[in-house]
Scaffold this motif. Structure first.
Motif, PDB file in Angstrom:
ATOM      1  N   GLU A  60       0.842  -1.199   0.000  1.00  0.00           N
ATOM      2  CA  GLU A  60       0.000   0.000   0.000  1.00  0.00           C
ATOM      3  C   GLU A  60       0.873   1.243   0.000  1.00  0.00           C
ATOM      4  O   GLU A  60       2.019   1.216   0.437  1.00  0.00           O
ATOM      5  N   HIS A  61       0.297   2.340  -0.486  1.00  0.00           N
ATOM      6  CA  HIS A  61       0.895   3.667  -0.379  1.00  0.00           C
ATOM      7  C   HIS A  61      -0.176   4.603   0.162  1.00  0.00           C
ATOM      8  O   HIS A  61      -1.352   4.478  -0.183  1.00  0.00           O
ATOM      9  N   ILE A  62       0.257   5.542   0.982  1.00  0.00           N
ATOM     10  CA  ILE A  62      -0.647   6.563   1.496  1.00  0.00           C
ATOM     11  C   ILE A  62       0.105   7.889   1.541  1.00  0.00           C
ATOM     12  O   ILE A  62       1.321   7.918   1.725  1.00  0.00           O
ATOM     13  N   THR A  63      -0.633   8.969   1.335  1.00  0.00           N
ATOM     14  CA  THR A  63      -0.047  10.305   1.433  1.00  0.00           C
ATOM     15  C   THR A  63      -0.631  11.004   2.658  1.00  0.00           C
ATOM     16  O   THR A  63      -1.846  11.040   2.841  1.00  0.00           O
ATOM     17  N   PHE A  64       0.271  11.532   3.485  1.00  0.00           N
ATOM     18  CA  PHE A  64      -0.119  12.320   4.657  1.00  0.00           C
ATOM     19  C   PHE A  64       0.216  13.776   4.401  1.00  0.00           C
ATOM     20  O   PHE A  64       1.121  14.087   3.623  1.00  0.00           O
ATOM     21  N   GLY A  65      -0.495  14.657   5.084  1.00  0.00           N
ATOM     22  CA  GLY A  65      -0.185  16.079   4.992  1.00  0.00           C
ATOM     23  C   GLY A  65       1.213  16.346   5.508  1.00  0.00           C
ATOM     24  O   GLY A  65       1.757  15.603   6.321  1.00  0.00           O
ATOM     25  N   GLY A  66       1.794  17.414   5.023  1.00  0.00           N
ATOM     26  CA  GLY A  66       3.152  17.769   5.415  1.00  0.00           C
ATOM     27  C   GLY A  66       3.185  18.859   6.465  1.00  0.00           C
ATOM     28  O   GLY A  66       2.159  19.284   7.002  1.00  0.00           O
ATOM     29  N   CYS A  67       4.396  19.309   6.727  1.00  0.00           N
ATOM     30  CA  CYS A  67       4.607  20.359   7.709  1.00  0.00           C
ATOM     31  C   CYS A  67       5.777  21.215   7.235  1.00  0.00           C
ATOM     32  O   CYS A  67       6.849  20.685   6.919  1.00  0.00           O
ATOM     33  N   LEU A  68       5.558  22.485   7.165  1.00  0.00           N
ATOM     34  CA  LEU A  68       6.620  23.413   6.808  1.00  0.00           C
ATOM     35  C   LEU A  68       6.467  24.622   7.719  1.00  0.00           C
ATOM     36  O   LEU A  68       5.480  25.357   7.627  1.00  0.00           O
ATOM     37  N   GLU A  69       7.427  24.765   8.613  1.00  0.00           N
ATOM     38  CA  GLU A  69       7.340  25.832   9.609  1.00  0.00           C
ATOM     39  C   GLU A  69       8.607  26.673   9.608  1.00  0.00           C
ATOM     40  O   GLU A  69       9.628  26.286   9.016  1.00  0.00           O
ATOM     41  N   LYS A  70       8.532  27.793  10.278  1.00  0.00           N
ATOM     42  CA  LYS A  70       9.645  28.724  10.360  1.00  0.00           C
ATOM     43  C   LYS A  70      10.933  27.980  10.691  1.00  0.00           C
ATOM     44  O   LYS A  70      10.956  27.095  11.536  1.00  0.00           O
ATOM     45  N   GLY A  71      12.004  28.334   9.992  1.00  0.00           N
ATOM     46  CA  GLY A  71      13.297  27.697  10.208  1.00  0.00           C
ATOM     47  C   GLY A  71      13.591  26.597   9.205  1.00  0.00           C
ATOM     48  O   GLY A  71      14.676  26.019   9.215  1.00  0.00           O
ATOM     49  N   ALA A  72      12.634  26.303   8.326  1.00  0.00           N
ATOM     50  CA  ALA A  72      12.841  25.261   7.316  1.00  0.00           C
ATOM     51  C   ALA A  72      13.982  25.656   6.381  1.00  0.00           C
ATOM     52  O   ALA A  72      14.178  26.826   6.072  1.00  0.00           O
ATOM     53  N   LYS A  73      14.725  24.631   5.931  1.00  0.00           N
ATOM     54  CA  LYS A  73      15.854  24.843   5.032  1.00  0.00           C
ATOM     55  C   LYS A  73      15.383  24.947   3.590  1.00  0.00           C
ATOM     56  O   LYS A  73      14.402  24.328   3.212  1.00  0.00           O
ATOM     57  N   GLY A  74      16.117  25.730   2.802  1.00  0.00           N
ATOM     58  CA  GLY A  74      15.896  25.768   1.367  1.00  0.00           C
ATOM     59  C   GLY A  74      15.201  27.025   0.883  1.00  0.00           C
ATOM     60  O   GLY A  74      14.340  27.587   1.561  1.00  0.00           O
ATOM     61  N   PHE A  75      15.609  27.433  -0.304  1.00  0.00           N
ATOM     62  CA  PHE A  75      15.061  28.641  -0.929  1.00  0.00           C
ATOM     63  C   PHE A  75      13.557  28.518  -1.145  1.00  0.00           C
ATOM     64  O   PHE A  75      12.792  29.423  -0.810  1.00  0.00           O
ATOM     65  N   ILE A  76      13.133  27.385  -1.719  1.00  0.00           N
ATOM     66  CA  ILE A  76      11.709  27.201  -2.004  1.00  0.00           C
ATOM     67  C   ILE A  76      10.899  27.185  -0.713  1.00  0.00           C
ATOM     68  O   ILE A  76       9.826  27.779  -0.639  1.00  0.00           O
ATOM     69  N   ALA A  77      11.429  26.513   0.314  1.00  0.00           N
ATOM     70  CA  ALA A  77      10.734  26.486   1.608  1.00  0.00           C
ATOM     71  C   ALA A  77      10.552  27.900   2.143  1.00  0.00           C
ATOM     72  O   ALA A  77       9.463  28.257   2.622  1.00  0.00           O
ATOM     73  N   HIS A  78      11.587  28.719   2.030  1.00  0.00           N
ATOM     74  CA  HIS A  78      11.481  30.109   2.496  1.00  0.00           C
ATOM     75  C   HIS A  78      10.419  30.872   1.710  1.00  0.00           C
ATOM     76  O   HIS A  78       9.653  31.646   2.281  1.00  0.00           O
ATOM     77  N   ARG A  79      10.381  30.647   0.392  1.00  0.00           N
ATOM     78  CA  ARG A  79       9.391  31.335  -0.433  1.00  0.00           C
ATOM     79  C   ARG A  79       7.967  30.917  -0.051  1.00  0.00           C
ATOM     80  O   ARG A  79       7.055  31.736   0.003  1.00  0.00           O
ATOM     81  N   ILE A  80       7.776  29.620   0.195  1.00  0.00           N
ATOM     82  CA  ILE A  80       6.450  29.126   0.583  1.00  0.00           C
ATOM     83  C   ILE A  80       6.033  29.761   1.903  1.00  0.00           C
ATOM     84  O   ILE A  80       4.893  30.222   2.063  1.00  0.00           O
ATOM     85  N   LEU A  81       6.966  29.795   2.853  1.00  0.00           N
ATOM     86  CA  LEU A  81       6.650  30.387   4.158  1.00  0.00           C
ATOM     87  C   LEU A  81       6.351  31.876   4.029  1.00  0.00           C
ATOM     88  O   LEU A  81       5.424  32.378   4.668  1.00  0.00           O
TER      89      LEU A  81
END
Length: 172
Positions: free
Chosen positions: A116-137
């Motif tokens: 089986e495969h399942i997708t769970f919601g993610g988490c992206l909070e302040k302090g996340a690494k990466g340019f894209i993560a910063h842009r999303i935040l």
């Protein structure tokens, strides 16, 4: 003798690690022996009777350490029960409907005959690494969308399936 389960994960900012730890904790509470480990730290699958592998999804692909794990253990994975999970949507969509695996994970499901495969919601909070993560935040689209009761329920189903298989082996 108890079933030993590896919960391997690929993560960039730690969100998927917490999901993997919750899965391992639930499997242990259900009477199995389980451990969550970063995918890159796993050398062999020999000690394990079953495997769960998960990763965060970034730009339509699993996190690189999980992809490497699948390649590195491609001969061992088909020899044991395997489940896959993804984390990633930064909204409630994973709790509202089934989200299919990204193409690379779909291919892995077929190649390794994953249960089986399942997708769970993610988490992206302040302090996340990466340019894209910063842009999303910066755009205000971050947050914690992990559904721990759903994660625990899924792990509970895995435990029941493995325990049922073990009982069938004992009968046979």
């Amino acid at each position: 003798m108890t079933v030993k389960v590896l919960v391997a994960y690929g993560t960039t900012n730690g969100s998927t690690a917490r999901i993997a730890e919750t899965i391992a904790e639930t499997l242990t509470e259900e009477g199995l022996t389980a451990e969550a480990r970063p995918a890159e730290s796993v050398v062999t699958l020999l000690p394990y009777d079953a495997v769960v592998v998960g990763a965060g999804v970034y730009a339509g692909r699993w996190q690189k350490n999980a992809r490497r794990f699948l390649r590195q253990h491609r001969r061992e994975l088909p020899l044991r029960p395997l489940w896959l999970f993804s984390s990633g949507p930064l909204d409630a969509s994973a709790s509202e409907r089934d989200i299919p695996p990204v193409p690379g994970v779909r291919r892995a499901m077929i190649r390794f005959d994953a249960r089986e495969h399942i997708t769970f919601g993610g988490c992206l909070e302040k302090g996340a690494k990466g340019f894209i993560a910063h842009r999303i935040l910066e755009s205000g689209k971050g947050g914690d969308f992990r559904d721990f009761p759903a994660i625990e329920a899924w792990a509970g189903r895995i435990a029941k399936e493995l325990q049922g298989a073990r009982q069938e082996e004992r009968k046979g």
